[in-house]
Write an enzyme that holds these catalytic residues in place. Sequence first.
Site, PDB file in Angstrom:
ATOM      1  N   HIS A  21      17.370  63.613  56.808  1.00 49.98           N
ATOM      2  CA  HIS A  21      17.675  63.797  55.823  1.00 49.98           C
ATOM      3  C   HIS A  21      17.073  65.703  55.376  1.00 49.98           C
ATOM      4  CE1 HIS A  21      15.020  63.820  51.430  1.00 49.98           C
ATOM      5  NE2 HIS A  21      14.508  65.117  52.195  1.00 49.98           N
ATOM      6  N   GLU A  22      16.755  65.952  56.126  1.00 48.68           N
ATOM      7  CA  GLU A  22      16.775  67.696  56.972  1.00 48.68           C
ATOM      8  C   GLU A  22      18.033  68.569  56.894  1.00 48.68           C
ATOM      9  OE1 GLU A  22      14.648  68.624  55.209  1.00 48.68           O
ATOM     10  OE2 GLU A  22      13.707  67.387  55.049  1.00 48.68           O
TER      11      GLU A  22
END
Length: 423
Positions: A21-22
């Site tokens: 995600h990051e």
Amino acid sequence: METIQIVLMTVLMFFVIVTVHEWGHYYFAKRAGILVREFAIGFGPKLFSYKRNETRFTLRLLPFGGFARMAGEDPEVNEIETGQTIAVRVTDGVVKTIYLDQLDNRKNVVRGEVLDIDLEQALTIKLDVDGEDQQYTVHPQAMMVTKGQSIQIAPKDRQYGSKTVGQRAMAIFAGPLMNFILAFILFGLHIQMVGIQVDNPTYVQISEITAGMPAAEADLHKGDIIESVNGIAIGANVENMIKLIADSQDKPMTWTVRRGDKTFDLTITPRAMEGQKGGKVGIVPELPKRQAGVGETFKFAGQSMVRTTDLIFQGFSQLIQRFSINDLGGPVRTFEVTGQIAKQGIEQLTYWTAIMSLYLGIFNLLPIPALDGSRLVFLGVEAVRGRPVDPSREGMVHFVGFAMLFLLMIAVTYNDILRLING
């Protein structure tokens, strides 16, 4: 050893879905030319940290998520004012380092009083050095050092707010997007692991056996084929087999089982399980499967994405209609459930990780302050109005939202711990 392996697999699952995600935020921010100051997994105190190029990569104590901190996403603070005495280190005619404290201890520097400074547009510093005005050009990657910490300056064209609405929206949306892609890949991987149902099946086989249950006590094996139960041919009718078991609670049953080339009879007595109706023997019956082709893998992975998304939104709807904190699960409950699933094998853990990745992506797109969805709403308003919302007001909305989410996380975690203590 098994417990340690399950814990490591559970931690790895959280690490993978948060990192992906990051990384989405980080990658598309870098592509847009935004300075990413920190790529962090977790919150709170740093456990591990190293710097590569312009970004510091950190692992933090609290495993509640992560962040990619972009320059200018929150208002940049200019700590240098006119009249302030600073020191600069000049290399090849440009300022590479700016010192704000311990000036007497700095070697090979120029000290002076700031007459004028611009670290965003012109990138210049004008100093009064012993009564003489001197102007310097500042390197766009110059470092400011104060209180033992160094931070890279962020010229205007490297800040989040200087990019187009589309570039900023992509940098925000990329986090959930990466979770969707990961979920699709994992659903496909799970299909490759377990296969797909054959056409026109003729028998039922056992895919999972629960330890300590009647099936395990009777020495049934994974892959055994159930020919008949109490003289009734099972064929490919899973539902009929489940009904026969449920109706025979505490009653001995005669099963005819085929294992390889051998066929034999055995006796199994279903028993009740807490919170469930009818007899149970502790097996997962399934129809025979075969290896999926490439096209079939894409097809069924897509179907799993659609089906799971529908179930997630049904869960959101039910939660809104009858909210109860007991229906919420924080990191403790998620860790507990993940550990239980990990015991069932890598196939089930892969499927569960796909679900969690999809859930994380969808949840982050909800228009809740501090989440990616809320930031996209502000960008949508900016696109319609033609000018951005006041950064201080937007920052306050996200701050309040983050504080509320954090308090809710504490309450849910406390409730999960009480539930574990009370059994």
